[in-house]
Design an enzyme around this catalytic site. Sequence first.
Site, PDB file in Angstrom:
ATOM      1  N   ARG A   6      19.582  31.900  10.631  1.00  9.48           N
ATOM      2  CA  ARG A   6      18.895  30.774  11.252  1.00  9.48           C
ATOM      3  C   ARG A   6      17.401  30.879  11.024  1.00  9.48           C
ATOM      4  NH1 ARG A   6      20.446  27.625  15.327  1.00  9.48           N
ATOM      5  NH2 ARG A   6      18.642  26.558  14.483  1.00  9.48           N
ATOM      6  N   ARG A  62      14.797  22.954  -3.385  1.00  8.87           N
ATOM      7  CA  ARG A  62      15.050  22.642  -4.800  1.00  8.87           C
ATOM      8  C   ARG A  62      13.869  23.101  -5.652  1.00  8.87           C
ATOM      9  NH1 ARG A  62      20.021  22.257  -4.579  1.00  8.87           N
ATOM     10  NH2 ARG A  62      20.998  20.419  -3.728  1.00  8.87           N
ATOM     11  N   CYS A  73      20.653  17.642   4.531  1.00  8.61           N
ATOM     12  CA  CYS A  73      19.679  17.401   5.595  1.00  8.61           C
ATOM     13  C   CYS A  73      20.309  16.506   6.658  1.00  8.61           C
ATOM     14  CB  CYS A  73      18.434  16.704   5.048  1.00  8.61           C
ATOM     15  SG  CYS A  73      17.555  17.648   3.803  1.00  8.61           S
ATOM     16  N   GLU A  76      17.932  16.070  13.907  1.00  6.37           N
ATOM     17  CA  GLU A  76      18.186  16.727  15.194  1.00  6.37           C
ATOM     18  C   GLU A  76      18.389  15.654  16.263  1.00  6.37           C
ATOM     19  OE1 GLU A  76      18.422  19.821  16.617  1.00  6.37           O
ATOM     20  OE2 GLU A  76      18.336  20.778  14.660  1.00  6.37           O
ATOM     21  N   ARG A  88      14.642  22.927  11.100  1.00  3.88           N
ATOM     22  CA  ARG A  88      15.509  24.088  11.303  1.00  3.88           C
ATOM     23  C   ARG A  88      16.372  24.262  10.061  1.00  3.88           C
ATOM     24  NH1 ARG A  88      15.054  21.440  16.238  1.00  3.88           N
ATOM     25  NH2 ARG A  88      14.839  22.772  18.072  1.00  3.88           N
ATOM     26  N   TYR A 106      11.611  32.501  12.656  1.00  2.20           N
ATOM     27  CA  TYR A 106      11.018  31.399  13.417  1.00  2.20           C
ATOM     28  C   TYR A 106       9.508  31.483  13.244  1.00  2.20           C
ATOM     29  CZ  TYR A 106      15.582  30.502  15.242  1.00  2.20           C
ATOM     30  OH  TYR A 106      16.909  30.183  15.326  1.00  2.20           O
ATOM     31  N   ARG A 114      13.207  30.400  20.031  1.00  4.70           N
ATOM     32  CA  ARG A 114      14.076  31.577  20.117  1.00  4.70           C
ATOM     33  C   ARG A 114      13.241  32.852  20.211  1.00  4.70           C
ATOM     34  NH1 ARG A 114      19.557  31.376  18.876  1.00  4.70           N
ATOM     35  NH2 ARG A 114      19.441  33.388  19.903  1.00  4.70           N
TER      36      ARG A 114
END
Length: 119
Positions: A6, A62, A73, A76, A88, A106, A114
């Site tokens: 993540r 890419r 893609c 959210e 994210r 992050y 997080r």
Amino acid sequence: MVRAIRGATQIESGDRDAILSGVTELVTEVMSRNELTTDDVISVIFTATPDLTAEFPALAARKLGFHDVPLICASEIDVPGALPRVVRLMAHVETDRPRQQVQHVYLRGAVALRVDIAQ
């Protein structure tokens, strides 16, 4: 083994160059911290908050050489009060690293998402 990694970053502004720059930094950090090459990457899912519409985050990957890697893609959920301008990612990779040694990344303001696993 297949692992999921993540990551997230807060983008400086909603313009195209800022999105590409922020995602480039995020993807580069994920790859570097986990000692990966694009051959190790199975797929990557990118999400962006609804305020980031000037470019697809996958374009940055890419441009980094992810030519044969499936990328997608998505948007959210628009949660009231959520951190703005966030991209994210969840990368599925082949690695010998145990789950505890996977480095989730992050960056910038997204560290607040997080704090338990941000490095």
